[in-house]
Design an enzyme around this catalytic site. Structure first.
Site, mmCIF file in Angstrom:
data_model
loop_
_atom_site.group_PDB
_atom_site.id
_atom_site.type_symbol
_atom_site.label_atom_id
_atom_site.label_comp_id
_atom_site.label_asym_id
_atom_site.label_seq_id
_atom_site.Cartn_x
_atom_site.Cartn_y
_atom_site.Cartn_z
ATOM 1 N N THR A 132 -3.695 3.896 -1.300
ATOM 2 C CA THR A 132 -3.738 2.482 -0.933
ATOM 3 C C THR A 132 -4.845 1.746 -1.678
ATOM 4 O O THR A 132 -5.848 2.345 -2.089
ATOM 5 C CB THR A 132 -3.984 2.366 0.587
ATOM 6 O OG1 THR A 132 -4.254 1.019 0.924
ATOM 7 C CG2 THR A 132 -5.178 3.206 1.042
ATOM 8 N N ASP A 133 -4.686 0.420 -1.782
ATOM 9 C CA ASP A 133 -5.743 -0.408 -2.386
ATOM 10 C C ASP A 133 -6.966 -0.519 -1.470
ATOM 11 O O ASP A 133 -8.048 -0.907 -1.919
ATOM 12 C CB ASP A 133 -5.212 -1.807 -2.734
ATOM 13 C CG ASP A 133 -4.660 -2.590 -1.542
ATOM 14 O OD1 ASP A 133 -4.657 -2.059 -0.408
ATOM 15 O OD2 ASP A 133 -4.219 -3.742 -1.752
ATOM 16 N N GLU A 134 -6.795 -0.159 -0.176
ATOM 17 C CA GLU A 134 -7.907 -0.354 0.778
ATOM 18 C C GLU A 134 -9.109 0.530 0.467
ATOM 19 O O GLU A 134 -10.201 0.278 0.969
ATOM 20 C CB GLU A 134 -7.427 -0.102 2.210
ATOM 21 C CG GLU A 134 -6.287 -1.009 2.607
ATOM 22 C CD GLU A 134 -6.139 -1.202 4.111
ATOM 23 O OE1 GLU A 134 -6.999 -0.744 4.860
ATOM 24 O OE2 GLU A 134 -5.142 -1.824 4.503
ATOM 25 N N TYR A 158 -9.215 4.308 8.661
ATOM 26 C CA TYR A 158 -8.008 4.577 7.868
ATOM 27 C C TYR A 158 -8.345 4.667 6.381
ATOM 28 O O TYR A 158 -8.022 5.667 5.713
ATOM 29 C CB TYR A 158 -6.950 3.478 8.097
ATOM 30 C CG TYR A 158 -5.883 3.455 7.023
ATOM 31 C CD1 TYR A 158 -4.962 4.500 6.911
ATOM 32 C CD2 TYR A 158 -5.801 2.404 6.098
ATOM 33 C CE1 TYR A 158 -3.984 4.505 5.912
ATOM 34 C CE2 TYR A 158 -4.834 2.399 5.103
ATOM 35 C CZ TYR A 158 -3.928 3.449 5.015
ATOM 36 O OH TYR A 158 -2.975 3.449 4.028
ATOM 37 N N LYS A 162 -8.161 7.831 3.721
ATOM 38 C CA LYS A 162 -7.346 7.824 2.492
ATOM 39 C C LYS A 162 -8.248 8.059 1.277
ATOM 40 O O LYS A 162 -7.881 8.766 0.330
ATOM 41 C CB LYS A 162 -6.583 6.494 2.348
ATOM 42 C CG LYS A 162 -5.460 6.289 3.340
ATOM 43 C CD LYS A 162 -4.321 7.298 3.224
ATOM 44 C CE LYS A 162 -3.491 7.123 1.974
ATOM 45 N NZ LYS A 162 -2.291 8.020 1.999
HETATM 46 P P1 NAD Z 1 4.280 5.096 8.108
HETATM 47 O O1 NAD Z 1 3.207 5.144 9.138
HETATM 48 O O2 NAD Z 1 5.399 4.139 8.265
HETATM 49 O O3 NAD Z 1 4.939 6.537 7.954
HETATM 50 C C1 NAD Z 1 4.192 7.724 7.917
HETATM 51 C C2 NAD Z 1 5.152 8.906 8.032
HETATM 52 O O4 NAD Z 1 4.369 10.117 7.956
HETATM 53 C C3 NAD Z 1 5.910 8.955 9.371
HETATM 54 O O5 NAD Z 1 7.265 9.248 9.145
HETATM 55 C C4 NAD Z 1 5.218 10.069 10.144
HETATM 56 O O6 NAD Z 1 6.082 10.737 11.049
HETATM 57 C C5 NAD Z 1 4.786 10.986 9.005
HETATM 58 N N1 NAD Z 1 3.638 11.827 9.392
HETATM 59 C C6 NAD Z 1 2.491 11.430 9.991
HETATM 60 N N2 NAD Z 1 1.687 12.486 10.195
HETATM 61 C C7 NAD Z 1 2.329 13.572 9.683
HETATM 62 C C8 NAD Z 1 2.016 14.956 9.563
HETATM 63 N N3 NAD Z 1 0.851 15.434 10.039
HETATM 64 N N4 NAD Z 1 2.903 15.781 8.989
HETATM 65 C C9 NAD Z 1 4.093 15.304 8.507
HETATM 66 N N5 NAD Z 1 4.447 13.998 8.601
HETATM 67 C C10 NAD Z 1 3.581 13.147 9.175
HETATM 68 O O7 NAD Z 1 3.517 4.885 6.738
HETATM 69 P P2 NAD Z 1 3.947 4.024 5.452
HETATM 70 O O8 NAD Z 1 3.565 2.614 5.669
HETATM 71 O O9 NAD Z 1 5.328 4.376 5.088
HETATM 72 O O10 NAD Z 1 2.939 4.624 4.363
HETATM 73 C C11 NAD Z 1 3.283 5.772 3.601
HETATM 74 C C12 NAD Z 1 2.145 6.113 2.667
HETATM 75 O O11 NAD Z 1 1.875 5.004 1.823
HETATM 76 C C13 NAD Z 1 0.826 6.405 3.399
HETATM 77 O O12 NAD Z 1 0.195 7.463 2.717
HETATM 78 C C14 NAD Z 1 0.031 5.120 3.266
HETATM 79 O O13 NAD Z 1 -1.344 5.384 3.263
HETATM 80 C C15 NAD Z 1 0.507 4.629 1.911
HETATM 81 N N6 NAD Z 1 0.488 3.169 1.714
HETATM 82 C C16 NAD Z 1 1.065 2.331 2.616
HETATM 83 C C17 NAD Z 1 1.104 0.957 2.352
HETATM 84 C C18 NAD Z 1 1.756 -0.017 3.298
HETATM 85 O O14 NAD Z 1 1.662 -1.225 3.080
HETATM 86 N N7 NAD Z 1 2.438 0.421 4.335
HETATM 87 C C19 NAD Z 1 0.520 0.463 1.177
HETATM 88 C C20 NAD Z 1 -0.085 1.358 0.283
HETATM 89 C C21 NAD Z 1 -0.077 2.715 0.547
HETATM 90 O O1 DAU Z 2 -3.302 -2.708 1.610
HETATM 91 C C1 DAU Z 2 -2.443 -1.631 1.846
HETATM 92 C C2 DAU Z 2 -2.428 -1.316 3.325
HETATM 93 O O2 DAU Z 2 -1.673 -2.351 3.952
HETATM 94 C C3 DAU Z 2 -1.853 0.051 3.656
HETATM 95 O O3 DAU Z 2 -2.655 1.044 3.092
HETATM 96 C C4 DAU Z 2 -1.755 0.242 5.175
HETATM 97 O O4 DAU Z 2 -1.125 1.475 5.471
HETATM 98 C C5 DAU Z 2 -0.917 -0.892 5.739
HETATM 99 O O5 DAU Z 2 -0.845 -0.780 7.145
HETATM 100 C C6 DAU Z 2 -1.508 -2.241 5.341
HETATM 101 O O6 DAU Z 2 -2.789 -2.456 6.005
HETATM 102 P P1 DAU Z 2 -3.196 -3.900 6.594
HETATM 103 O O7 DAU Z 2 -4.240 -3.711 7.603
HETATM 104 O O8 DAU Z 2 -3.439 -4.866 5.483
HETATM 105 O O9 DAU Z 2 -1.763 -4.287 7.253
HETATM 106 P P2 DAU Z 2 -1.396 -4.989 8.644
HETATM 107 O O10 DAU Z 2 0.058 -5.302 8.566
HETATM 108 O O11 DAU Z 2 -1.889 -4.220 9.816
HETATM 109 O O12 DAU Z 2 -2.207 -6.347 8.587
HETATM 110 C C7 DAU Z 2 -2.035 -7.261 7.523
HETATM 111 C C8 DAU Z 2 -3.004 -8.401 7.758
HETATM 112 O O13 DAU Z 2 -2.579 -9.139 8.913
HETATM 113 C C9 DAU Z 2 -4.421 -7.945 8.050
HETATM 114 O O14 DAU Z 2 -5.319 -8.868 7.458
HETATM 115 C C10 DAU Z 2 -4.529 -8.010 9.564
HETATM 116 C C11 DAU Z 2 -3.586 -9.158 9.927
HETATM 117 N N1 DAU Z 2 -2.912 -9.043 11.242
HETATM 118 C C12 DAU Z 2 -2.260 -7.880 11.527
HETATM 119 C C13 DAU Z 2 -1.625 -7.725 12.738
HETATM 120 C C14 DAU Z 2 -0.917 -6.438 13.077
HETATM 121 C C15 DAU Z 2 -2.912 -10.107 12.130
HETATM 122 O O15 DAU Z 2 -3.487 -11.176 11.847
HETATM 123 N N2 DAU Z 2 -2.279 -9.957 13.331
HETATM 124 C C16 DAU Z 2 -1.654 -8.795 13.693
HETATM 125 O O16 DAU Z 2 -1.128 -8.718 14.833
#
Ligand code: NAD
Ligand code: DAU
Length: 352
Positions: A132-134, A158, A162
């Site tokens: 992730t970019d975080e 988180y 990562k």
């Molecule tokens: P998600 O939370 O939707 O899905 C995570 C999946 O991993 C689920 O299916 C869960 O059951 C599985 N899981 C969790 N713990 C596990 C374990 N111990 N063993 C096997 N499976 C397990 O997550 P996502 O949003 O799809 O993110 C996927 C990946 O991408 C993550 O590594 C996250 O850090 C990264 N990522 C997410 C975003 C985003 O915006 N969502 C952005 C950048 C990177």
């Molecule tokens: O940047 C990549 C990341 O983006 C991934 O690595 C994470 O897995 C993914 O969950 C996401 O993280 P964020 O914290 O940016 O996503 P989230 O959707 O939780 O929140 C997006 C923005 O919106 C953040 O600034 C918090 C805000 N927010 C979120 C929720 C859930 C609100 O204002 N209200 C809310 O109820």
């Protein structure tokens, strides 16, 4: 074949569906089916012999060893993680376990397996780590976007977990020669996104007539990428990425949260008008997230220059498709809004 971890989650699930749409190479999908894992997202490939689903934990070394020995994948694509920042604030332990210990377990299993390979199979093997970019921390309003050489400054449990996993992946390459690649991607959105994250939460709350909880002043900036573009970036890295390299992936779409919420309200006003008036009446400012990062932005020039990848969707096309998907898939949404989901809403929102 390839081994995917976390392929029942949001991005992993989209990746598996896309993978099987794009080619015939089978996928073993290892997922623990936590609250975020959902086999309903994979219903369209339920009977597809190219998809082998394994219900299991990435921390289970014996299981991972067995899968590698039996199926001999040419690559591992590692998505499995605890992924929600707010949950990491309430309960960081699961994040350290899955994101750090789980990645360590996979790396060790991959190293043992890779050592047994020979010739072309050994040469071709890849471990792709999805990050992730975080990990880069938070940007000021005029700072340049994150590049691959920026220092790591994670601020939440988180992002710290990562970052730790990224360091392990890097070290397993430098120390043991494991052929790894890593991608650090910005915020994804699109179909099958669990409604605890900003975009699906706002859509589902609006449709239920519930408040749209905007943290703090709503001026935090995220860089949004449509999920299938993330999937295509990972396929490109698997195909052409250089071993040991890191690629930043982003959508060139920086937007403040409040703007996102207004765009969603406008689209819903058009596609499913509410007799009570615009959905924007539901916008409610609530207490900010502790340690909330102000701005993320990805400089995605390296992956474009070196591998020729660019996102296909604009924010306008992607967000419309997303709202349309949620309107057409209300049953999927209703099924994930289980007791555990309602309990999370209480934990995160009731005291705000
Ligand atoms: P998600 O939370 O939707 O899905 C995570 C999946 O991993 C689920 O299916 C869960 O059951 C599985 N899981 C969790 N713990 C596990 C374990 N111990 N063993 C096997 N499976 C397990 O997550 P996502 O949003 O799809 O993110 C996927 C990946 O991408 C993550 O590594 C996250 O850090 C990264 N990522 C997410 C975003 C985003 O915006 N969502 C952005 C950048 C990177
Ligand atoms: O940047 C990549 C990341 O983006 C991934 O690595 C994470 O897995 C993914 O969950 C996401 O993280 P964020 O914290 O940016 O996503 P989230 O959707 O939780 O929140 C997006 C923005 O919106 C953040 O600034 C918090 C805000 N927010 C979120 C929720 C859930 C609100 O204002 N209200 C809310 O109820």
């Amino acid at each position: 074949m390839i081994l995917v971890t976390g392929g029942a989650g949001f991005i992993g699930g989209n990746f598996v569906l896309d993978w099987l749409r794009c080619n015939d190479e089978p996928v073993i999908n290892l997922d623990a089916l936590t609250y975020a894992g959902n086999l309903e997202s994979l219903a369209s490939i339920k009977d597809d012999p190219r998809h082998i689903f394994v219900h299991g934990d990435i921390c289970d070394r014996a299981l991972v060893d067995r899968l590698l020995a039996e199926h001999k994948p040419r690559a591992i694509v590692h998505f499995a993680a605890e992924s929600h920042v707010d949950r990491s604030i309430h309960g960081p332990g699961d994040f350290v376990r899955t994101n750090v210990e789980g990645t360590f377990t996979l790396l060790e299993a991959a190293r043992a397996y890779w050592t047994t390979l020979e010739g072309a199979a050994k040469e071709a093997f890849r471990f792709h780590h999805v990050s992730t970019d975080e990990v880069y921390g938070s940007l000021g309003p005029n700072d340049p976007a994150f590049t691959e050489t920026d220092t790591y400054e994670p601020n939440s449990p988180y992002s710290a977990s990562k970052a730790a996993s990224d360091h392990l992946v890097r070290a397993w390459h430098h120390t043991y020669g494991l052929p790894v690649t890593t991608s650090n991607c910005s915020n994804n959105y699109g179909p099958y996104h669990f409604p605890e994250k900003l975009i699906p939460l706002m859509i589902t709350n609006a449709l239920a007539g519930k408040p749209l909880p905007v943290y703090g002043d709503g001026q935090q900036i995220r860089d949004w990428l449509y999920v299938t573009d993330h999937c295509s970036a990972i396929r490109t890295i698997l195909e052409k990425g250089q071993v040991g390299e890191v690629y930043n992936v982003g959508g060139w779409n920086e937007k403040p949260n409040i703007e996102i919420v207004h765009v969603l309200c406008t689209l819903l006003d058009e596609l499913k008008p509410d007799v009570a008036g615009s959905y924007s009446r539901l916008i409610t400012y609530v207490t900010d997230r502790p340690g909330h990062d102000r701005r993320y932005a990805i400089d995605a020039r390296k992956i474009e220059r070196d591998l020729g990848w660019r996102p296909a969707e604009t924010f306008e096309t992607g967000i419309r498709k997303t709202v349309e998907w949620y309107l057409a898939n209300q049953e999927w949404v209703a099924n994930v809004q289980s007791g555990a989901y309602r309990q999370w809403l209480e934990t995160n929102y009731e005291a705000r």
